[in-house]
Design an enzyme around this catalytic site. Structure first.
Site, mmCIF file in Angstrom:
data_model
loop_
_atom_site.group_PDB
_atom_site.id
_atom_site.type_symbol
_atom_site.label_atom_id
_atom_site.label_comp_id
_atom_site.label_asym_id
_atom_site.label_seq_id
_atom_site.Cartn_x
_atom_site.Cartn_y
_atom_site.Cartn_z
ATOM 1 N N ASN A 144 33.378 -53.168 70.108
ATOM 2 C CA ASN A 144 33.437 -53.715 68.749
ATOM 3 C C ASN A 144 32.870 -52.666 67.810
ATOM 4 O O ASN A 144 31.660 -52.454 67.766
ATOM 5 C CB ASN A 144 32.610 -55.010 68.674
ATOM 6 C CG ASN A 144 32.524 -55.540 67.253
ATOM 7 O OD1 ASN A 144 33.313 -55.162 66.388
ATOM 8 N ND2 ASN A 144 31.562 -56.419 66.999
ATOM 9 N N LYS A 155 32.690 -52.743 64.694
ATOM 10 C CA LYS A 155 32.146 -53.338 63.464
ATOM 11 C C LYS A 155 32.702 -52.569 62.258
ATOM 12 O O LYS A 155 33.807 -52.062 62.329
ATOM 13 C CB LYS A 155 30.616 -53.351 63.492
ATOM 14 C CG LYS A 155 30.055 -53.887 64.805
ATOM 15 C CD LYS A 155 28.600 -54.195 64.709
ATOM 16 C CE LYS A 155 28.045 -54.468 66.097
ATOM 17 N NZ LYS A 155 26.935 -55.365 66.098
ATOM 18 N N HIS A 189 32.404 -63.998 65.792
ATOM 19 C CA HIS A 189 31.272 -63.093 66.037
ATOM 20 C C HIS A 189 30.059 -63.606 65.251
ATOM 21 O O HIS A 189 30.208 -64.098 64.132
ATOM 22 C CB HIS A 189 31.631 -61.664 65.612
ATOM 23 C CG HIS A 189 30.637 -60.657 66.089
ATOM 24 N ND1 HIS A 189 29.431 -60.451 65.451
ATOM 25 C CD2 HIS A 189 30.644 -59.817 67.159
ATOM 26 C CE1 HIS A 189 28.750 -59.519 66.110
ATOM 27 N NE2 HIS A 189 29.466 -59.120 67.156
ATOM 28 N N GLU A 233 27.906 -62.147 63.572
ATOM 29 C CA GLU A 233 27.742 -61.555 62.236
ATOM 30 C C GLU A 233 28.633 -62.273 61.227
ATOM 31 O O GLU A 233 28.274 -62.426 60.063
ATOM 32 C CB GLU A 233 28.043 -60.044 62.286
ATOM 33 C CG GLU A 233 26.901 -59.302 62.973
ATOM 34 C CD GLU A 233 27.300 -57.987 63.617
ATOM 35 O OE1 GLU A 233 28.395 -57.478 63.334
ATOM 36 O OE2 GLU A 233 26.500 -57.475 64.415
ATOM 37 N N GLU A 258 27.006 -63.786 73.589
ATOM 38 C CA GLU A 258 26.243 -62.771 72.862
ATOM 39 C C GLU A 258 25.007 -63.410 72.227
ATOM 40 O O GLU A 258 25.087 -63.962 71.116
ATOM 41 C CB GLU A 258 27.102 -62.165 71.746
ATOM 42 C CG GLU A 258 28.323 -61.437 72.244
ATOM 43 C CD GLU A 258 28.706 -60.300 71.311
ATOM 44 O OE1 GLU A 258 28.831 -59.175 71.796
ATOM 45 O OE2 GLU A 258 28.848 -60.534 70.091
ATOM 46 N N GLY A 288 22.606 -55.555 68.526
ATOM 47 C CA GLY A 288 22.197 -54.452 67.656
ATOM 48 C C GLY A 288 20.696 -54.237 67.609
ATOM 49 O O GLY A 288 20.202 -53.496 66.760
ATOM 50 N N SER A 343 23.556 -55.246 72.985
ATOM 51 C CA SER A 343 22.881 -53.981 73.326
ATOM 52 C C SER A 343 23.203 -53.485 74.740
ATOM 53 O O SER A 343 22.353 -52.883 75.395
ATOM 54 C CB SER A 343 21.367 -54.105 73.131
ATOM 55 O OG SER A 343 21.079 -54.385 71.773
HETATM 56 C C1 PEP Z 1 28.540 -56.729 69.177
HETATM 57 O O1 PEP Z 1 28.768 -56.218 68.091
HETATM 58 O O2 PEP Z 1 29.260 -57.651 69.585
HETATM 59 C C2 PEP Z 1 27.425 -56.226 69.964
HETATM 60 C C3 PEP Z 1 27.159 -56.781 71.118
HETATM 61 O O3 PEP Z 1 26.708 -55.187 69.429
HETATM 62 P P1 PEP Z 1 25.601 -54.284 70.184
HETATM 63 O O4 PEP Z 1 26.194 -53.873 71.510
HETATM 64 O O5 PEP Z 1 25.365 -53.147 69.281
HETATM 65 O O6 PEP Z 1 24.404 -55.144 70.381
#
Ligand code: PEP
Length: 250
Positions: A9, A11, A94, A96, A166, A172, A212
């Site tokens: 992803n 972003k 997601h 976010e 997630e 992040g 992460s």
């Molecule tokens: C994501 O954007 O879905 C995500 C898991 O980001 P990160 O791996 O940076 O935590």
């Protein structure tokens, strides 16, 4: 046996020119015949990604879509538009988008329904906040998100979807869930799907972990019986992504 799926992803990162350079540099290294690999890129990068990844086996995904085909929704992109371009996957719900754009469980359900109707594969994101984890309601909360996201979706469609667990506190932040924490919730997600659709569908539908993930944590996470790969944010923009993909193929 379920094939692993590793989705990056990006972003809101990479202009079309940057995307082109990035894909040219890494596409040979992230190819895999053991895992499905997907680049979920910003809308403006879709055309370049589709062109450069043609015949590589690496799929292209979007990061959001609207649940209507067309209409007075300024700034939005429909699933139908994505499908016509050749996009295969789309991230729905997601955290976010839930957090910054007030996307509700009901809206996520409409998007998942529409994505499947448009022959896109939705990557449906669910996950608890740190507060919810501390309160001990993680599994209840995630089960509820899954039930609403898949409401009124028949088994024949649901089995094609991917669910990404997630935990919000791990996205992040550099803080990865332990493989035991991730496995517990991914198993609960599969159990929820089994209750809704039966064991056969639950055994087919793929459940990823995201939060992460990096080259160090990937092997242990992906070795868990209910974790079928990862949704990778930050590390998908680094050379490390290739190492994560290779982990999934072992
Ligand atoms: C994501 O954007 O879905 C995500 C898991 O980001 P990160 O791996 O940076 O935590």
């Amino acid at each position: 046996m379920r094939k692993k799926i590793i989705a990056g992803n990006w972003k809101m990162n990479q202009t079309p020119k940057e995307a082109e350079k990035f894909i040219r540099d890494c596409k040979e290294k992230v190819k895999s015949d053991k895992a499905d690999v997907v680049f979920c890129v910003p809308f403006v990068d879709l055309a370049a990604a589709l062109d450069l990844l043609k015949n590589t086996g690496i799929a292209v995904g979007a990061q959001n879509m609207h649940f209507e085909d067309k209409g007075a929704f300024t700034g939005e992109i429909s699933g139908k538009m994505l499908a016509e371009m050749g996009v295969q996957y789309v991230i729905n719900g997601h955290s976010e988008r839930r957090q910054y754009y007030a996307e509700t469980d009901q809206a996520v359900n409409m998007k998942v329904k529409k994505a499947l109707a448009d022959a896109l594969i939705p990557i449906v994101c669910v996950g608890e906040s740190l507060e919810q984890r501390k309160q001990g309601v993680t599994v209840d909360f995630v089960r509820m998100q899954v039930k609403i996201a898949f409401k009124d979706i028949p088994a024949g469609s649901a089995r094609k979807a991917v669910i990404a667990y997630e935990p919000i506190w791990a996205i992040g932040t550099g803080e990865t869930a332990t493989s035991e924490q991730a496995e517990e919730v991914c198993a609960a997600i599969r159990q929820t799907i089994a209750e809704m659709y039966g064991r056969e569908t639950a055994e087919v539908l793929r459940v990823q972990y995201g939060g992460s993930v990096n080259a160090e944590s990937a092997a242990e996470l992906f070795a868990m019986p209910n974790i079928d790969g990862g949704l990778v944010g930050g590390a998908s923009l680094k050379p490390e992504f290739a190492a994560i993909v290779q982990t999934a193929g072992v």
